[in-house]
Design an enzyme around this catalytic site. Sequence first.
Site, short mmCIF file in Angstrom:
data_model
loop_
_atom_site.label_atom_id
_atom_site.label_comp_id
_atom_site.label_asym_id
_atom_site.label_seq_id
_atom_site.Cartn_x
_atom_site.Cartn_y
_atom_site.Cartn_z
N GLY A 1 3.87 -3.83 -3.62
CA GLY A 1 3.81 -4.12 -5.05
C GLY A 1 4.11 -2.83 -5.80
N ARG B 1 -6.29 1.19 -15.07
CA ARG B 1 -6.45 2.14 -13.96
C ARG B 1 -7.15 3.43 -14.35
NH1 ARG B 1 -2.81 4.20 -11.38
NH2 ARG B 1 -3.63 3.95 -9.27
N GLY C 1 0.78 -1.23 0.00
CA GLY C 1 0.00 0.00 0.00
C GLY C 1 0.81 1.28 0.00
N CYS D 1 -15.08 -0.44 -27.46
CA CYS D 1 -16.41 0.16 -27.55
C CYS D 1 -16.93 0.43 -26.15
CB CYS D 1 -17.35 -0.76 -28.31
SG CYS D 1 -16.81 -0.98 -30.00
N GLU D 2 -16.16 1.19 -25.42
CA GLU D 2 -16.49 1.59 -24.04
C GLU D 2 -15.91 2.98 -23.90
OE1 GLU D 2 -17.93 0.47 -21.32
OE2 GLU D 2 -18.54 -1.48 -22.11
C1 LIG Z 1 -2.48 -5.99 -3.48
C2 LIG Z 1 -1.84 -6.45 -2.23
C3 LIG Z 1 -0.56 -5.98 -1.87
C4 LIG Z 1 0.20 -4.97 -2.67
O1 LIG Z 1 -0.40 -3.73 -2.72
P1 LIG Z 1 0.39 -2.48 -3.31
O2 LIG Z 1 -0.59 -1.39 -3.19
O3 LIG Z 1 0.73 -2.80 -4.72
O4 LIG Z 1 1.61 -2.28 -2.47
C5 LIG Z 1 0.01 -6.48 -0.73
N1 LIG Z 1 -0.63 -7.39 0.06
C6 LIG Z 1 -1.85 -7.86 -0.25
C7 LIG Z 1 -2.49 -8.86 0.64
C8 LIG Z 1 -2.50 -7.40 -1.40
O5 LIG Z 1 -3.73 -7.86 -1.69
#
Ligand SMILES: *Cc1c(COP(=O)(O)O)cnc(C)c1O
Length: 422
Positions: free
Chosen positions: A273, A309, A230, A341-342
């Site tokens: 991520g 996104r 996150g 087509c969106e």
């Molecule tokens: C999606 C997810 C992440 C990674 O989230 P980011 O925002 O890309 O850092 C980490 N842990 C879990 C359990 C997730 O579902």
Amino acid sequence: MPASDDFKKRLLPNLADIAAHFGTPFHIYDETGILETGNALKAAFAPIHGFMEYFAVKALPNPAILKIMRRMGFGFDCSSVPELVLSRQAGGAGEALIFTSNNTTDRDFQVAFEDGGCIINLDDISLIPRLPAVPELICFRYNPGPRRTGNEIIGNPAEAKYGVSHDQIVEAYNLMMQKGSTRFGLHTMLASNERNYSYIVETARMLLDLVRWITEELGIKFEFINIGGGLGIPYRPEDAPIDLGAMSREIIDLFTGFQAENGYMPKLFMESGRYMTGPHGVLVTRAINRKDIYRNYIGVDACMSALMRPGIYGAYHHIEVLGKNAESGPLETVDVVGSLCENIDKFAVQRTLPKIDPDDLLIISDTGAHGHAMGFNYNAKLRPKELLLRQDGSVALIRREETMADYFATLEFEKNIFRKSG
Ligand SMILES: *Cc1c(COP(=O)(O)O)cnc(C)c1O
């Protein structure tokens, strides 16, 4: 200077040749940038012995990328069987893998326990009797509910389907203790694209407080806390990056305080991520059509299948035009669109960009996480290829584009008809 600026310095001088060689559209990722971000993360948390990043595979599930993560000693956070298999193929094994599933099936658990297993991160108390065996090490995903307000993207934890509630968390560990588990971890995932580092620090504080409470109730020690992912990235040029230095210092202080009080320090795990790969990828697409009606439209050769996104979240992705900028010539305000087509199939809405001519290359920034991976095949649109700009300056194809044959593959099957008997 954002990390993605360094990437562009490496990429742009050769981009026209790379595009001519491979054909557009494509996502291209920056090995150097990914290594720099990963090494900075490791350095920031080095004082916490056993710090480990488990790369969230769903952000960029490509074997070439996962191998870069392994080179830094990172593990993988998986939530599906294919993600587990991909991570194992990339060299992740045992406790370098965390399986954070939800709405889990028996088959999911079977695969998680195979091939040396992985860290099981259970999403609910009701899953305990469904485990095919009792793991020595068990982790639960905690949902604080109304005790914590979620950040903007992920919303209110009380409305989130994930995790074990506050009222059930002690009982969850108690049940696993009774069954014979002897090693424990605690996980949560509360934020998405959060650039305010204090929010992440508060998550660490919350988990350490929870560890104190569960330890008091049950007398168990915790080997690790996992603060999830996150961490946010600056998608807009005016956005400030998350303050990694301040975040790590404050979290290290919390851990040091915990150690002084309790005589031990749990490990810190994280599952970033977006932060790991988001800024280190761009989508390169070519302008193929223009259309001037009520608005001016630039049609490009990529569409939502490459990047969802903007369409689904209204997310901003910065766009540059190769060889053109605000100083070099006229600007105009356009919608940059794909061919679905969106009407949500737009990479930018009413964006002021250098005037775009046919064949111009557009660089859509920060597509290294939740980009290609989220793409879909709606409207029979195929997903583009992925490239890697390697440290030595060479560029490798790391996933081919989808073909019509891929699209038709699921239409090849044996005839199968159900008829009512009698
Ligand atoms: C999606 C997810 C992440 C990674 O989230 P980011 O925002 O890309 O850092 C980490 N842990 C879990 C359990 C997730 O579902």
